[in-house]
Design a protein around this motif. Structure first.
Motif, PDB file in Angstrom:
ATOM      1  N   ASP A 130      -3.452  -4.586  14.046  1.00  0.00           N
ATOM      2  CA  ASP A 130      -4.677  -4.025  13.728  1.00  0.00           C
ATOM      3  C   ASP A 130      -5.761  -4.774  14.412  1.00  0.00           C
ATOM      4  O   ASP A 130      -5.721  -5.765  14.796  1.00  0.00           O
ATOM      5  CB  ASP A 130      -4.857  -4.311  12.187  1.00  0.00           C
ATOM      6  CG  ASP A 130      -4.103  -3.300  11.174  1.00  0.00           C
ATOM      7  OD1 ASP A 130      -3.580  -2.692  11.596  1.00  0.00           O
ATOM      8  OD2 ASP A 130      -4.169  -3.855   9.709  1.00  0.00           O
TER       9      ASP A 130
ATOM     10  N   ASP B 278     -10.198   2.137   6.121  1.00  0.00           N
ATOM     11  CA  ASP B 278      -9.566   2.881   7.419  1.00  0.00           C
ATOM     12  C   ASP B 278      -9.206   1.931   8.406  1.00  0.00           C
ATOM     13  O   ASP B 278      -9.883   0.732   8.398  1.00  0.00           O
ATOM     14  CB  ASP B 278     -10.711   3.765   7.951  1.00  0.00           C
ATOM     15  CG  ASP B 278     -10.880   4.937   6.978  1.00  0.00           C
ATOM     16  OD1 ASP B 278     -10.080   5.184   6.073  1.00  0.00           O
ATOM     17  OD2 ASP B 278     -12.101   5.806   7.457  1.00  0.00           O
ATOM     18  N   ARG B 279      -8.406   2.329   9.122  1.00  0.00           N
ATOM     19  CA  ARG B 279      -7.616   1.172  10.042  1.00  0.00           C
ATOM     20  C   ARG B 279      -7.518   1.848  11.464  1.00  0.00           C
ATOM     21  O   ARG B 279      -7.280   2.894  11.534  1.00  0.00           O
ATOM     22  CB  ARG B 279      -6.150   0.685   9.301  1.00  0.00           C
ATOM     23  CG  ARG B 279      -6.298   0.115   7.981  1.00  0.00           C
ATOM     24  CD  ARG B 279      -4.813   0.092   7.649  1.00  0.00           C
ATOM     25  NE  ARG B 279      -3.987  -0.761   8.352  1.00  0.00           N
ATOM     26  CZ  ARG B 279      -2.741  -0.411   8.526  1.00  0.00           C
ATOM     27  NH1 ARG B 279      -1.897   0.628   8.067  1.00  0.00           N
ATOM     28  NH2 ARG B 279      -1.805  -1.254   9.264  1.00  0.00           N
TER      29      ARG B 279
ATOM     30  N   ASP C  82      -8.730   2.359  -2.841  1.00  0.00           N
ATOM     31  CA  ASP C  82      -8.647   2.843  -1.330  1.00  0.00           C
ATOM     32  C   ASP C  82      -8.560   1.514  -0.461  1.00  0.00           C
ATOM     33  O   ASP C  82      -9.233   0.465  -0.674  1.00  0.00           O
ATOM     34  CB  ASP C  82      -9.761   3.647  -1.014  1.00  0.00           C
ATOM     35  CG  ASP C  82      -9.947   4.954  -1.460  1.00  0.00           C
ATOM     36  OD1 ASP C  82      -8.780   5.323  -2.098  1.00  0.00           O
ATOM     37  OD2 ASP C  82     -10.918   5.566  -1.766  1.00  0.00           O
ATOM     38  N   TRP C  83      -7.628   1.902   0.473  1.00  0.00           N
ATOM     39  CA  TRP C  83      -7.525   0.659   1.588  1.00  0.00           C
ATOM     40  C   TRP C  83      -8.408   1.164   2.646  1.00  0.00           C
ATOM     41  O   TRP C  83      -8.763   2.311   2.917  1.00  0.00           O
ATOM     42  CB  TRP C  83      -5.975   0.725   2.269  1.00  0.00           C
ATOM     43  CG  TRP C  83      -5.541  -0.579   2.723  1.00  0.00           C
ATOM     44  CD1 TRP C  83      -5.930  -1.732   2.400  1.00  0.00           C
ATOM     45  CD2 TRP C  83      -4.480  -0.749   3.272  1.00  0.00           C
ATOM     46  NE1 TRP C  83      -5.163  -2.832   3.033  1.00  0.00           N
ATOM     47  CE2 TRP C  83      -4.442  -2.095   3.770  1.00  0.00           C
ATOM     48  CE3 TRP C  83      -3.536  -0.004   3.870  1.00  0.00           C
ATOM     49  CZ2 TRP C  83      -3.397  -2.767   4.451  1.00  0.00           C
ATOM     50  CZ3 TRP C  83      -2.534  -0.370   4.559  1.00  0.00           C
ATOM     51  CH2 TRP C  83      -2.394  -1.910   4.976  1.00  0.00           C
TER      52      TRP C  83
ATOM     53  N   ALA D 281      -5.110   5.338   3.204  1.00  0.00           N
ATOM     54  CA  ALA D 281      -4.110   4.556   2.496  1.00  0.00           C
ATOM     55  C   ALA D 281      -4.622   3.911   1.310  1.00  0.00           C
ATOM     56  O   ALA D 281      -5.823   3.826   1.186  1.00  0.00           O
ATOM     57  CB  ALA D 281      -3.591   3.519   3.304  1.00  0.00           C
ATOM     58  N   ARG D 282      -3.842   3.789   0.309  1.00  0.00           N
ATOM     59  CA  ARG D 282      -4.365   3.180  -1.075  1.00  0.00           C
ATOM     60  C   ARG D 282      -3.367   1.993  -1.681  1.00  0.00           C
ATOM     61  O   ARG D 282      -2.138   2.092  -1.132  1.00  0.00           O
ATOM     62  CB  ARG D 282      -4.119   4.434  -2.195  1.00  0.00           C
ATOM     63  CG  ARG D 282      -5.206   5.519  -1.893  1.00  0.00           C
ATOM     64  CD  ARG D 282      -5.004   6.449  -3.186  1.00  0.00           C
ATOM     65  NE  ARG D 282      -5.533   5.935  -4.367  1.00  0.00           N
ATOM     66  CZ  ARG D 282      -6.359   5.623  -4.782  1.00  0.00           C
ATOM     67  NH1 ARG D 282      -7.412   5.763  -3.996  1.00  0.00           N
ATOM     68  NH2 ARG D 282      -6.711   5.149  -6.039  1.00  0.00           N
ATOM     69  N   THR D 283      -4.260   1.113  -2.254  1.00  0.00           N
ATOM     70  CA  THR D 283      -3.201   0.036  -2.982  1.00  0.00           C
ATOM     71  C   THR D 283      -3.508   0.274  -4.244  1.00  0.00           C
ATOM     72  O   THR D 283      -4.367   1.046  -4.880  1.00  0.00           O
ATOM     73  CB  THR D 283      -3.824  -1.174  -2.478  1.00  0.00           C
ATOM     74  OG1 THR D 283      -5.107  -1.265  -2.959  1.00  0.00           O
ATOM     75  CG2 THR D 283      -3.956  -1.317  -1.028  1.00  0.00           C
TER      76      THR D 283
ATOM     77  N   PRO E  87       0.816  -1.186  -0.052  1.00  0.00           N
ATOM     78  CA  PRO E  87      -0.136   0.023  -0.054  1.00  0.00           C
ATOM     79  C   PRO E  87       0.786   1.248   0.143  1.00  0.00           C
ATOM     80  O   PRO E  87       2.212   1.279   0.405  1.00  0.00           O
ATOM     81  CB  PRO E  87      -0.925  -0.202   1.239  1.00  0.00           C
ATOM     82  CG  PRO E  87       0.000  -0.779   2.403  1.00  0.00           C
ATOM     83  CD  PRO E  87       0.965  -1.960   1.288  1.00  0.00           C
TER      84      PRO E  87
ATOM     85  N   THR F 249      -2.200   9.481   3.652  1.00  0.00           N
ATOM     86  CA  THR F 249      -2.779   9.100   4.842  1.00  0.00           C
ATOM     87  C   THR F 249      -2.851  10.163   5.999  1.00  0.00           C
ATOM     88  O   THR F 249      -2.009  10.955   5.704  1.00  0.00           O
ATOM     89  CB  THR F 249      -1.980   7.963   5.665  1.00  0.00           C
ATOM     90  OG1 THR F 249      -0.802   8.217   5.973  1.00  0.00           O
ATOM     91  CG2 THR F 249      -2.138   6.878   4.705  1.00  0.00           C
TER      92      THR F 249
END
Length: 159
Positions: free
Chosen positions: A148, A123-124, A120-121, A114-116, A81, A86
């Protein structure tokens, strides 16, 4: 600082250790927020180990730097990612002085944006434990453990 406790070390060492580590945590969090690779890596001792949320185990600054070069890149290699866009928060949960040269810090974090390569990845959020030691007069991270929380995680009532 929340939940400060102490064992070992003298009472006179405790405030200096807590302040030094708190300063280091603030630098570390700022480096992450700004994707400052040099600032981030500088907070680790040369032989530190780093466990990330997906199970990667890294040893030493060179491996920690290599991973974060990829994460901080606007065009990371396939499978990685990008953290370039972010925004993150960090909240210290506890700082525990175990001796005049050892401090353990627990904190919670969030990350958005975050992006892959697929987009979009999600939210964490998660938790992190770092062990800080003073070596040759300098405080730094010796061990980093990141986790996580599963999607939708909410702390059970009463805990």
């Amino acid at each position: 600082m929340v939940g400060c406790g102490a064992q070992g070390g003298g009472d006179r060492d405790r405030p200096q250790a807590q302040q030094s580590v708190n300063d280091g945590i603030q630098r570390l969090m700022a480096a992450l927020d700004h994707r400052d690779l040099e600032g981030f890596v500088a907070e680790f001792h040369p032989d530190a180990d780093f466990h990330n949320p997906i199970g990667m185990v890294l040893h030493g600054r060179a491996e920690i730097r290599s991973l974060h070069e990829k994460l901080f890149s606007p065009q990371p290699p396939p499978g990685f990612p990008s953290f370039v866009g972010t925004s993150s928060t960090g909240s210290i949960q506890s700082v525990r002085v175990l001796g005049k040269d050892v401090v353990v810090v627990d904190w919670q974090w969030t990350q958005q944006g975050a992006r892959t390569s697929a987009g979009d990845w999600p939210d964490r959020q998660g938790t992190n434990t770092t062990v800080w030691t003073r070596e040759n007069g300098k405080w730094g991270v010796t061990a980093w453990r990141d986790k996580d929380f599963p999607p939708g995680y909410q702390r059970p009532p009463g805990f």
